[in-house]
Design an enzyme around this catalytic site. Structure first.
Site, PDB file in Angstrom:
ATOM      1  N   ASP A  52      -5.667  47.860 145.293  1.00  0.00           N
ATOM      2  CA  ASP A  52      -5.715  46.981 146.694  1.00  0.00           C
ATOM      3  C   ASP A  52      -6.193  47.853 147.865  1.00  0.00           C
ATOM      4  OD1 ASP A  52      -4.684  44.569 146.090  1.00  0.00           O
ATOM      5  OD2 ASP A  52      -2.887  45.623 145.294  1.00  0.00           O
TER       6      ASP A  52
ATOM      7  N   GLU B 149      -1.021  50.926 149.718  1.00  0.00           N
ATOM      8  CA  GLU B 149      -2.145  49.921 149.128  1.00  0.00           C
ATOM      9  C   GLU B 149      -3.031  49.188 150.251  1.00  0.00           C
ATOM     10  OE1 GLU B 149      -0.700  47.620 145.470  1.00  0.00           O
ATOM     11  OE2 GLU B 149       0.787  47.787 146.886  1.00  0.00           O
TER      12      GLU B 149
ATOM     13  N   HIS C 194      -6.243  41.143 138.365  1.00  0.00           N
ATOM     14  CA  HIS C 194      -4.955  41.784 137.369  1.00  0.00           C
ATOM     15  C   HIS C 194      -5.380  41.124 136.043  1.00  0.00           C
ATOM     16  CE1 HIS C 194      -3.021  42.553 140.999  1.00  0.00           C
ATOM     17  NE2 HIS C 194      -2.485  43.200 140.272  1.00  0.00           N
TER      18      HIS C 194
ATOM     19  N   CYS D  92      -2.033  55.287 141.169  1.00  0.00           N
ATOM     20  CA  CYS D  92      -1.762  54.504 140.048  1.00  0.00           C
ATOM     21  C   CYS D  92      -3.005  53.247 140.063  1.00  0.00           C
ATOM     22  CB  CYS D  92      -0.416  53.764 139.926  1.00  0.00           C
ATOM     23  SG  CYS D  92      -0.074  52.760 141.571  1.00  0.00           S
TER      24      CYS D  92
END
Ligand code: PEP
Ligand code: MG
Length: 585
Positions: A457, A433, A191, A504
């Site tokens: 993920d 995910e 992140h 995404c």
């Protein structure tokens, strides 16, 4: 001239002097001090100790007047420690007799105590070890200088060099003069990298020991395409990178001019390009780059950048702002995805042993219901202001999904009883995910209105590779045939059940994967806003048939390397002027 290799996170070339961000514990310099200089080094330590003691005393007095004497007592323990001979004795000995520099003597002595406290097995002692860490930081602050302060005073462009940045630090890094970032640690889609990429500057992570090889003020070339940093380049290298940088800038400005063009293939298939955002302020960029809405709003970042939990009203204002800025374009709000690397593990009472397999995301929300309900109330209250969708992250079982929906329904009912208008037709979706969700996609499809495939993920859970670990980064790839097969399975299941699907993960913004994703059947992608023009340009150069052929072709390959090679070749054939590949996975 020296070259360091790392992992490319965000493309672009930066040429500037280095700014090395000092970080406690990770990078305390160690060197020997000559005998004649040891007295001076000891004096430096004594001064830092005195300054830290004065800071603490001032904090104690402030706490006493603001919060009362009881609250101030905690500082007495700290002040006592800063006078404790069992701590100070070894530090003075290390400097005065063994010739260690003061910073190192402090860090190693504090480390020993912290380790002792941590090994005592009792929560009380573990809590105390955090206090000691704080004390160490205070003393080192005075010894090493405050790099954050230095950073905010800079007025020339720099490439920031750090051991590791937290997502929160990265979020506050949107400073004009940081033109590139390189770190020792980290993975392509952790992140911190995602946030750094959103700033729109080149980023290279996973450089292992760059903080030890670069000094403040070194001239650097940071090449975000292939993931390399050149220290102290010669004239010729500098000239060729300057030229490449200008060429890329020209290409970027040409593609940006096409931002308002439709994302449509040569044979007329429309692809919806949405943006991933962390803060509503990014919506301006999204509109500039021609995004058709927000496909992923990572709402946890407002929690990460504040010391206290935002109130329902603060969240409501943020969400309403986002909706208004979008002027009718859709907003997909993902509920809190805290945990793993997006949690303050440091703040957790008991840090988890495997945070990525732990209490993260929807699991965290379901165990912190009051906080989850506050967020859902804010979302539902905002939903009357424009088109909004709600999406739950990291769903692994149908029961979990049903629980999340139940909480949402319950919150909606409460609001209606309070007289607040809540639409009944808000689309509800989930992120795919984890392999369990991908494999069971046709079951999940009965329960939701839409899917969004989160490959960041999905890759890490499919191939068992921590997405933020540079040591195993070579195994982390969207070109892994197992990952492609799972994505294909989701798209097929969703199509059969009439469920909308978008993707995404970071690969949505990497042109290497655009043809494959379209060929697999995706008609909607959500990506970093600044990457939209490039992806759009590629879409406008291909036919659907070409993409489907490519998907069929790589679907038969067994090797990740072969798949990636073919995808790169095809991309270079279609968009040769994109100047060097950049691969998000
Ligand atoms: C993902 O996992 O692909 C995703 C988009 O979510 P995040 O990167 O926030 O974990
Ligand atoms: Mg995710």
């Amino acid at each position: 001239m020296k070259t360091i290799k790392g992992i490319a996170v965000a493309p672009g070339i930066a040429i500037a002097r280095a700014f090395v961000l000092e970080q406690f514990r990770q990078r305390v310099p160690h060197h020997r001090v000559a005998p004649e200089e040891r007295a001076g080094e000891l004096e430096r330590f004594e001064q830092a100790l005195e300054a830290a003691t004065n800071d603490l005393a001032a904090d104690r007095d402030r706490a006493a007047s603001d919060l009362g004497k009881e609250a101030a007592k905690i500082f007495e323990f700290h002040l006592g420690l800063l006078q404790d001979p069992t701590l100070l004795g070894p530090i003075r000995e290390k400097i005065g007799e063994k010739g260690a520099n003061a910073d190192f003597a402090v860090a190693s002595s504090f480390s020993r105590i912290i380790d002792q406290f941590n090994s005592m097995g009792s929560q009380v002692f573990r809590d105390k070890s955090r206090d000691i860490l704080d004390l160490e930081r205070r003393v080192l602050d005075h010894l090493m200088g405050r790099s954050q302060e230095r950073l905010s005073r800079l007025n020339e462009p720099v490439v920031l060099i750090a051991h590791e940045l937290t997502p929160t630090q990265a979020a506050s890094m949107a400073i004009d003069h940081v033109v590139g970032i390189a770190t020792d640690a980290g993975g392509r889609t952790d992140h911190t990298s995602i946030i750094a990429a959103a700033i729109g500057i080149p980023v290279v992570v996973g450089c292992h020991a760059i903080t030890e090889q670069v000094n403040d003020g070194d001239l650097l070339i940071l090449d975000g395409r292939g993931g390399q940093i050149i220290i102290d380049p010669d004239e010729q290298t500098l000239a060729s990178f300057n030229e490449a940088r200008d060429r890329m800038a020209q290409f970027e400005s040409e593609t940006a001019q096409e931002a308002s063009a439709d994302a449509v293939t040569l044979d007329g298939t429309n692809i919806t390009l949405l943006g991933n955002i962390e803060f509503p302020r990014e919506i301006e960029q999204l509109k500039k780059y021609g995004g058709e809405g927000v496909g992923l709003y990572r709402t946890e970042f407002i929690y990460l950048t504040n010391d206290t939990e935002p109130t329902e009203d603060e969240l409501f204002t943020q969400y309403t702002n986002a909706i208004e800025m979008l002027e009718g374009r859709p907003l997909t709000i993902r509920t809190l995805d805290l945990g793993a690397d997006k949690h303050t593990q440091q703040q957790a009472l008991e840090p988890e042993r495997n945070p990525f397999l732990g209490l993260r995301s929807i699991r965290h929300s379901l165990q912190h219901l009051p906080m989850f309900r506050r967020q859902l109330r804010a979302i539902l209250r905002a939903s009357v202001h424009g088109p909004l969708k709600v999406m739950f992250p990291l769903i692994t079982t149908v029961t979990e999904l049903k629980q999340a929906r139940m909480v949402l329904d319950d919150v909606a009912e409460d609001l209606r009883q309070e007289g607040v208008e809540v639409p009944r037709d808000i689309p509800i979706g989930m992120m795919i995910e984890v392999p369990s969700a991908a494999l069971m996609a046709s079951t999940f499809a009965k329960e939701v209105d839409f899917f969004s495939i989160g490959t960041n993920d999905l890759i890490q859970y499919t191939v068992a590779v921590d997405r933020s670990n540079e040591r195993v980064a070579n195994l982390y790839s969207a070109s892994n045939p197992a990952v492609i097969r799972l994505v294909k399975n989701v798209i097929r299941a969703a199509k059969r059940r009439g469920v909308d699907t978008s993707l995404c993960g970071e690969i949505a913004g990497d042109i290497t994967y655009t043809m494959l994703l379209i060929g697999l059947g995706l008609r909607s992608l959500s990506l970093v806003p600044s990457q939209i023009p490039r992806v759009k340009q590629l879409i406008r150069r291909v036919t659907l048939e070409e993409c489907e052929r490519l998907a069929r072709r790589v679907g038969a390959f067994e090797s990740q390397r072969r798949i990636l090679r073919v995808l790169r070749l095809e991309t270079a054939r279609v968009l040769p002027e994109a100047d060097g590949g950049w691969n998000a996975g």
